[in-house]
Design a protein around this motif. Structure first.
Motif, mmCIF file in Angstrom:
data_model
loop_
_atom_site.group_PDB
_atom_site.id
_atom_site.type_symbol
_atom_site.label_atom_id
_atom_site.label_comp_id
_atom_site.label_asym_id
_atom_site.label_seq_id
_atom_site.Cartn_x
_atom_site.Cartn_y
_atom_site.Cartn_z
ATOM 1 N N GLY A 115 0.815 -1.210 0.000
ATOM 2 C CA GLY A 115 0.000 0.000 0.000
ATOM 3 C C GLY A 115 0.847 1.257 0.000
ATOM 4 O O GLY A 115 0.513 2.261 -0.650
ATOM 5 N N TYR A 116 1.963 1.207 0.723
ATOM 6 C CA TYR A 116 2.874 2.349 0.764
ATOM 7 C C TYR A 116 3.472 2.595 -0.623
ATOM 8 O O TYR A 116 3.560 3.739 -1.083
ATOM 9 N N ILE A 117 3.873 1.520 -1.299
ATOM 10 C CA ILE A 117 4.423 1.661 -2.646
ATOM 11 C C ILE A 117 3.367 2.231 -3.591
ATOM 12 O O ILE A 117 3.657 3.126 -4.401
ATOM 13 N N LYS A 118 2.159 1.775 -3.473
ATOM 14 C CA LYS A 118 1.090 2.220 -4.366
ATOM 15 C C LYS A 118 0.695 3.667 -4.107
ATOM 16 O O LYS A 118 0.618 4.480 -5.048
ATOM 17 N N ASP A 119 0.467 4.020 -2.847
ATOM 18 C CA ASP A 119 -0.105 5.325 -2.529
ATOM 19 C C ASP A 119 0.935 6.427 -2.346
ATOM 20 O O ASP A 119 0.717 7.561 -2.777
ATOM 21 N N VAL A 120 2.046 6.112 -1.717
ATOM 22 C CA VAL A 120 3.059 7.129 -1.441
ATOM 23 C C VAL A 120 4.062 7.241 -2.580
ATOM 24 O O VAL A 120 4.477 8.331 -2.958
ATOM 25 N N GLN A 121 4.441 6.097 -3.141
ATOM 26 C CA GLN A 121 5.458 6.082 -4.185
ATOM 27 C C GLN A 121 4.881 5.940 -5.586
ATOM 28 O O GLN A 121 5.616 5.741 -6.543
ATOM 29 N N GLN A 122 3.545 6.049 -5.697
ATOM 30 C CA GLN A 122 2.853 5.971 -6.983
ATOM 31 C C GLN A 122 3.260 4.741 -7.788
ATOM 32 O O GLN A 122 3.409 4.777 -9.014
ATOM 33 N N GLY A 123 3.453 3.642 -7.077
ATOM 34 C CA GLY A 123 3.795 2.389 -7.739
ATOM 35 C C GLY A 123 5.254 2.260 -8.114
ATOM 36 O O GLY A 123 5.671 1.225 -8.637
ATOM 37 N N LYS A 124 6.047 3.293 -7.843
ATOM 38 C CA LYS A 124 7.464 3.286 -8.214
ATOM 39 C C LYS A 124 8.318 3.079 -6.958
ATOM 40 O O LYS A 124 9.009 3.983 -6.494
ATOM 41 N N GLY A 125 8.227 1.879 -6.414
ATOM 42 C CA GLY A 125 8.987 1.550 -5.212
ATOM 43 C C GLY A 125 9.371 0.087 -5.214
ATOM 44 O O GLY A 125 8.855 -0.712 -6.012
ATOM 45 N N LYS A 126 10.285 -0.273 -4.326
ATOM 46 C CA LYS A 126 10.769 -1.645 -4.241
ATOM 47 C C LYS A 126 11.022 -2.011 -2.793
ATOM 48 O O LYS A 126 11.619 -1.237 -2.057
ATOM 49 N N VAL B 53 6.443 14.426 4.654
ATOM 50 C CA VAL B 53 5.146 13.833 4.339
ATOM 51 C C VAL B 53 5.226 12.316 4.260
ATOM 52 O O VAL B 53 4.346 11.606 4.764
ATOM 53 N N ALA B 54 6.266 11.798 3.645
ATOM 54 C CA ALA B 54 6.383 10.349 3.497
ATOM 55 C C ALA B 54 6.498 9.664 4.856
ATOM 56 O O ALA B 54 5.872 8.619 5.095
ATOM 57 N N SER B 55 7.295 10.247 5.759
ATOM 58 C CA SER B 55 7.445 9.665 7.105
ATOM 59 C C SER B 55 6.135 9.733 7.875
ATOM 60 O O SER B 55 5.752 8.781 8.571
ATOM 61 N N GLN B 56 5.450 10.853 7.759
ATOM 62 C CA GLN B 56 4.155 11.002 8.434
ATOM 63 C C GLN B 56 3.160 9.966 7.922
ATOM 64 O O GLN B 56 2.463 9.315 8.707
ATOM 65 N N THR B 57 3.117 9.789 6.614
ATOM 66 C CA THR B 57 2.187 8.830 6.025
ATOM 67 C C THR B 57 2.513 7.415 6.464
ATOM 68 O O THR B 57 1.624 6.613 6.755
ATOM 69 N N ALA B 58 3.802 7.084 6.517
ATOM 70 C CA ALA B 58 4.212 5.754 6.967
ATOM 71 C C ALA B 58 3.747 5.514 8.396
ATOM 72 O O ALA B 58 3.247 4.430 8.734
ATOM 73 N N MET B 59 3.918 6.513 9.259
ATOM 74 C CA MET B 59 3.467 6.395 10.648
ATOM 75 C C MET B 59 1.947 6.229 10.720
ATOM 76 O O MET B 59 1.428 5.439 11.524
#
Length: 574
Positions: A352-363, A418-424
């Motif tokens: 979900g983090y890869i999809k929503d925060v990284q717009q699908g561009k994560g590993k 923002v990314a750290s906040q969203t992860a939390m």
């Protein structure tokens, strides 16, 4: 000269350039430039200047993280004496910006200066680790003497620079490619009030912070560009006429501090700036990608490793509530139970983090090491979001008392990140959904205070990352996983086997044997879960389309200029 004078005035006035000239590169960023002295450069903002004003003995070849091209050395040497001696033949006919000739004495002085002034706020701790056998300076480690420093690096009778290591260090070549290990102009430095290089005065300079010092104000390097002017909001460099290498196509480098992202975007789209600091991927794709004059380069390597830290010895009572497992707080050793750590690891929604925060561009990585680095093992398992498994491990934790009584955990994240906040927020939602007695409070905290408190073990759970100083697995794995590593006080996790493997890897020169040790570390870390690994984003960059020399083939993530990924001397414009 008239043109240069006009540009200087324009820079000082803060006015924007219209249609930047072909011989000029304009960069706009939000951050300050702390220093132009490589001896204290330990941030990318400063590094992008020091790596172009000064030069190291060698640098990374193209986009490679393993191969090097010589700069001030005539060739990249090989070790002798069982990996403990490195003899560097230096380039002749090289001039500093001051007009002084580059000699071995300058290189000798530069590395000795870094060993003398070594502090945790500079990148010299890992140089000291290699050459003196300690990360500390002479104030903190009384075994360091001037004789020990001079024996570690000195010129021989033939004018070559000789490094003598107490033990083999397979990462040493990569360490010397770090911009903080650039060679400075000894005569010029002394004229600017820097250390005079003698034993009589060396103790006065031990651990001294050189930020704002003589070489910060008036640098003199051998690089392709020299400083013309600098103030709080702008820096102007020009191509050095006496440069020993190929003459740069771009003559002028203009850097401007522009705090507002919207203003930077407008300048970029008008063509007033060639390179800018951007926002996150979604923001860039919405506002910049596809616009006229814009080149977007995607799928670039990411060399940052980021994780949730779970501190096993929380030293701030204000974060503990009742300090007990009574549903009103947590004990200081809450994360010392591996079942707690595994339960949290199964509670995070990685996909979900890869999809929503990284717009699908994560590993999702298997270990806290960039997957492009030697030593990375793809065979180790990774955690997935699994509420059933999370529940099972919470029920085992502290003999069942975590599940029975519940807890209140207070965690902080970097204000504005923002990314750290969203992860939390993702973790909070999923953990609290498992048991109504679970409470995870998350709060924003100023970065500087968060760094200080985490260093002192006062944070319970935070998100932190690490960007490499040198392209070697040791820089990450020792930092994160060793009980002697930089991050140990923030997590307080210790494993005797991991310490043994990491120490062995530091002196193992055979790559296969070394990689096997790192794979063992990664497997043990998966089993013991000292960290929850955040998925790594896939990098991108964006430049004006008339700027040539920036591409996926040339981009090197070890460059301090993360936007272009190259030395500025290789750029040109149509």
């Amino acid at each position: 000269m008239k043109k240069l004078g006009f540009m200087t005035l324009l820079l000082l006035s803060g006015a924007a350039l219209a249609a930047t000239p072909k011989d000029t590169l304009v960069i706009q960023e939000s951050a300050d430039i702390p220093t132009l002295d490589p001896g204290v450069t330990y941030d990318t903002a400063s590094g992008q200047f020091t790596e172009n004003i000064y030069e190291t003995l060698w640098t990374y070849k193209g986009s490679s993280l393993r191969a090097f091209d010589p700069l001030l050395a005539t060739a990249v040497p090989t070790f002798t004496n069982g990996g403990k001696t490195l003899t560097v033949v230096l380039r002749k006919g090289v001039k500093f910006h001051s007009g002084n000739s580059f000699t071995c004495a300058d290189a000798e002085y530069s590395f000795r200066r870094n060993l003398v002034t070594n502090s945790a706020e500079s990148g010299n701790w890992f140089l000291s680790d290699s050459l003196l056998g300690t990360q500390s300076n002479a104030k903190d480690d009384t075994s360091i003497t001037f004789a020990k420093i001079t024996a570690a690096v000195k010129c021989n009778a033939a004018g070559a620079l000789v490094f003598t290591l107490p033990k083999a260090d397979p990462a040493f070549l990569a360490k010397l490619a770090f911009t903080g290990q650039s060679v400075v102009d000894m005569k010029w430095a002394i004229q600017q009030g820097e250390w005079n290089g003698t034993e009589a005065t060396w103790k006065d300079w031990v651990g001294k912070d050189e930020t704002g010092g003589g070489l910060d104000k008036k640098p003199s390097g051998t690089g392709a560009y020299q400083l013309v002017n600098r103030d709080a909001n702008s820096i102007l460099l020009k191509a050095y006429a006496g440069y020993w290498g190929t003459k740069p196509a771009i003559t002028n480098i203009i850097w401007q501090k522009v705090p507002e992202q919207a203003t930077r975007y407008q300048s970029f789209l008008r063509g007033d700036a060639d390179v800018i600091e951007t926002g996150p991927r979604a923001n860039v794709q919405e506002q910049l990608v596809g616009k006229p004059g814009v080149t977007f380069i995607d799928n670039l390597p990411n060399t940052v490793a980021t994780a949730f830290f779970m501190n096993e010895k929380i030293s701030d009572a204000s974060l503990l509530g009742s300090g007990k497992l009574d549903g009103k707080g947590i004990p200081a050793n809450f994360f010392s139970d591996v079942n707690v750590r595994r339960a949290f690891a199964y509670s995070f929604d990685y996909a979900g983090y890869i999809k929503d925060v990284q717009q699908g561009k994560g590993k999702q990585r298997t270990m806290l090491l960039p997957d492009t680095f030697p030593g990375y093992s793809a065979k180790v398992k990774t955690y997935t979001y699994n509420p059933a498994q999370a529940t099972a491990y919470f029920k085992r934790a502290f003999s069942g008392n975590v599940w029975k009584n519940g807890f209140v955990l207070n965690s902080n994240y970097r204000a504005g990140a923002v990314a750290s906040q969203t992860a939390m927020e993702i973790l909070k939602k999923n953990v609290e959904a498992l048991n109504p007695k679970f409470k995870l409070n998350i709060n924003a905290k100023q970065w500087s205070q968060m760094l200080t408190d985490s260093k002192n073990g006062k944070e319970a759970m935070i998100v932190l990352g690490w960007a490499p100083d040198y392209a070697d697995a040791d820089n990450f794995l020792y930092t994160f996983y060793s009980s002697q590593g930089y991050y140990y006080p923030r997590n307080n996790w210790k494993d005797a086997s991991v310490d043994k493997w990491l120490d062995a890897a530091r002196v193992t020169v055979d790559p296969a044997a070394r990689n096997k040790l790192y794979a063992q570390v990664a497997q043990r870390a998966y089993e013991q879960t000292p960290y929850m690994l955040l998925p790594a984003g896939i990098n991108f960059t964006i430049v004006r389309d008339n700027l040539k020399g920036v591409s996926a083939a040339s981009y090197n993530p070890m460059r301090s200029d993360a936007t272009t990924g190259v030395l500025w001397k290789t750029l040109s414009k149509n």
